[in-house]
Structures are given as C-alpha cells and as structure tokens.
Design a protein around this motif. Structure first.
Motif, mmCIF file in Angstrom:
data_model
loop_
_atom_site.group_PDB
_atom_site.id
_atom_site.type_symbol
_atom_site.label_atom_id
_atom_site.label_comp_id
_atom_site.label_asym_id
_atom_site.label_seq_id
_atom_site.Cartn_x
_atom_site.Cartn_y
_atom_site.Cartn_z
ATOM 1 N N ALA A 11 0.770 -1.158 -0.191
ATOM 2 C CA ALA A 11 -0.183 0.085 -0.295
ATOM 3 C C ALA A 11 0.782 1.197 0.161
ATOM 4 C CB ALA A 11 -0.584 -0.165 1.412
ATOM 5 N N CYS A 12 1.696 1.633 0.738
ATOM 6 C CA CYS A 12 2.751 2.672 1.033
ATOM 7 C C CYS A 12 3.410 2.700 -0.523
ATOM 8 C CB CYS A 12 3.873 2.620 2.113
ATOM 9 S SG CYS A 12 3.172 2.484 3.963
ATOM 10 N N TRP A 14 2.422 1.654 -3.448
ATOM 11 C CA TRP A 14 1.261 2.109 -4.834
ATOM 12 C C TRP A 14 1.090 3.281 -4.871
ATOM 13 C CZ3 TRP A 14 -2.708 -2.306 -6.109
ATOM 14 C CH2 TRP A 14 -3.629 -0.976 -6.587
ATOM 15 N N GLU A 15 1.456 4.328 -3.329
ATOM 16 C CA GLU A 15 1.564 5.946 -4.073
ATOM 17 C C GLU A 15 2.283 5.761 -4.648
ATOM 18 O OE1 GLU A 15 0.872 7.137 0.090
ATOM 19 O OE2 GLU A 15 -0.240 5.997 0.912
ATOM 20 N N LYS A 16 3.981 5.803 -3.847
ATOM 21 C CA LYS A 16 5.556 5.953 -4.220
ATOM 22 C C LYS A 16 6.300 5.501 -4.360
ATOM 23 C CE LYS A 16 6.967 9.497 -0.684
ATOM 24 N NZ LYS A 16 7.888 11.016 -0.464
ATOM 25 N N THR A 26 5.692 6.378 7.654
ATOM 26 C CA THR A 26 4.641 6.562 6.876
ATOM 27 C C THR A 26 3.313 5.616 7.797
ATOM 28 O OG1 THR A 26 5.208 6.510 4.540
ATOM 29 C CG2 THR A 26 3.242 6.481 4.904
ATOM 30 N N ARG A 30 0.786 7.128 10.578
ATOM 31 C CA ARG A 30 -0.809 7.482 10.092
ATOM 32 C C ARG A 30 -1.479 5.854 11.584
ATOM 33 N NH1 ARG A 30 -0.237 6.464 3.264
ATOM 34 N NH2 ARG A 30 0.781 8.827 3.720
ATOM 35 N N LYS A 32 -0.741 3.448 11.231
ATOM 36 C CA LYS A 32 -1.152 1.530 11.480
ATOM 37 C C LYS A 32 -0.365 0.021 12.381
ATOM 38 C CE LYS A 32 -3.773 3.655 7.549
ATOM 39 N NZ LYS A 32 -4.752 3.719 8.342
ATOM 40 N N GLU A 74 9.994 -0.150 -5.497
ATOM 41 C CA GLU A 74 8.654 0.268 -6.014
ATOM 42 C C GLU A 74 7.887 -1.528 -6.112
ATOM 43 O OE1 GLU A 74 9.251 1.950 -9.588
ATOM 44 O OE2 GLU A 74 10.470 0.478 -10.801
ATOM 45 N N ARG A 80 0.469 -4.861 -7.552
ATOM 46 C CA ARG A 80 -0.614 -3.929 -7.748
ATOM 47 C C ARG A 80 -2.814 -5.106 -7.995
ATOM 48 N NH1 ARG A 80 2.588 -0.767 -10.440
ATOM 49 N NH2 ARG A 80 2.557 1.839 -9.349
#
Length: 235
Positions: A11-12, A14-16, A26, A30, A32, A74, A80
């Motif tokens: 998920a992280c 996925w953002e960048k 991160t 948040r 998590k 990445e 994904r």
C-alpha cells in the motif's frame, strides 16, 4: 504471502517508491502500527519476500552525505494486482483467528475458579482504562475533522474491546454467582488435586461424569461442524 505487514508495504509503495525506513515512518505516522504488527527486522524479511515473488523491485540506490546507502523500492504491476486481490479477500472472507484470550479461556481449568475469576475481574478493569483512553483519542480525531474512513479500523478495534469487556464482565458475574455450568466440577477437580489424587484418576472420573454424548458435543463445538454420520450398528 500471509503477513498483513506485506500488504501495508504494498500500500505504501502504491503511493510512491520508498526506502524501508520511510515505509516504517509512514505507517507509524498514520497509526497503522496499532493495527499491524510492525518492527524493522520483520519489515526487511517482508520486503525480501515481496521482492522474491516479483511484487516489488529495487528502483535505485541513493546516499545522503555520510549515511549508508539505502535502497528505494517500487511496486510492480503484479504487486498492484496482488494488493487488490489480497485486500478483497481480507474484507470479504472471514478468517479463523487465534486471540490470546480465547486460548486462555480454553485452558482456564488449570487455575482454581476463584483465581481465574479474580484475574478476569482484573482484565475488566484494565479494559475499562483502555476503552476510556481510546474513546478519548477517537473523539479528538473526530473533533479535528479527520474523515471517518481514515480511522475506521480504530472504531472497529474499540467495538471489539467493548464487546470483550462486556462479555468478560458477564462471565465474572456468573462465576461469582456460581451459575456457570460445570463450575462445581471444576472446583472439585482442584480440591482433589490439592488432596493429592492422581491426575489420571481425576480425568477418568470427569469423563465418566460428563458422559460420551457430551464429549461428542464438545468435539463438535471445537471443530465448528457436526461429525459425519456413523453407520448403523450391525444387528
């Protein structure tokens, strides 16, 4: 892949693209780590596993000043797809979990009834403190205008804590009143143990007292389904 931390990493990314310490920061920023077990050692194992399965790849290595070189990762197209499929399964399909309280309750007969009752009463008091604290934190996030969807897991956790607290309190009340089925047998077992009676003899007496039909019902309860029908006895 079965570790929820792996899904959080996907998920992280996925953002960048991120390096491992950035992923950890991160997730903690948040909140998590309140829902997903997070430590740096397991994070590296998860990253290596994701990389092995082709779900993430190394994008580049970078260095700042005299700091050690760090690898930026990445997510891949397969990553994904896996993240989507995995999340869909988690949300839609109930999975058998093994809470520590359930494990403790399954073995509670090792303790004397009075001691077990006192420990459960202490758990209720501890849960009261935790619930009050979480209600305060959740209230602050709502007052601050944080959209509900970004704290929905905290709301779920609070609901579980409240349900556990109420259930344990009811059990304590019934134990205090002596109305839990088998409570007398439980107390008698410990009295016999204290008197020095061998465990195997005590077990034999309990099995006889419980009866074969009730033991079969216990097996059904443990497995969650009825046993297969038995063929009729020959005449």
């Amino acid at each position: 892949m079965s570790n929820p931390l792996a899904l959080a990493v996907l998920a992280c990314l996925w953002e960048k693209p991120m390096y491992p310490y950035e992923i950890t920061t991160t997730l903690r920023q948040r909140g998590k780590d309140d829902s997903i077990r997070l430590n740096f050692g397991s994070l590296y194992s998860v990253i290596k596993s994701l990389q092995k399965h082709g779900l993430i790849v190394e994008q580049r290595a970078e260095r700042e000043g005299n700091r050690p070189e760090r690898t930026v990762y990445e997510i891949t197209d397969d990553g994904r797809t896996e993240a989507h499929d995995w999340l869909r399964e988690i949300l839609a399909v109930p999975e058998r979990e093994y809470p520590t309280l359930e494990a403790g309750l399954s073995l509670v007969a090792l303790l004397e009834p009075a001691e077990a009752t006192d420990l459960l009463r202490a758990r209720v008091a501890s849960l009261d403190t935790t619930i009050a604290s979480r209600r305060t934190v959740l209230g602050r996030t709502r007052e601050a205008g944080l959209p509900e969807i970004f704290a929905v897991e905290a709301d779920y956790h609070l609901a579980l804590l409240e349900a556990e607290r109420d259930w344990v309190e009811r059990l304590v009340e019934r134990l205090d009143a002596g109305t839990v089925g088998g409570q007398d047998m439980w107390a008698r077992m410990h009295a016999l143990l204290a008197a020095g009676k061998p465990v195997d003899e005590i077990e034999g007496e309990l099995v006889d007292e419980i009866g074969a039909a009730n033991l079969a019902a216990l097996d059904e309860l443990a497995t969650g389904h009825a046993p297969p029908p038995q063929p009729p006895a020959p005449r």
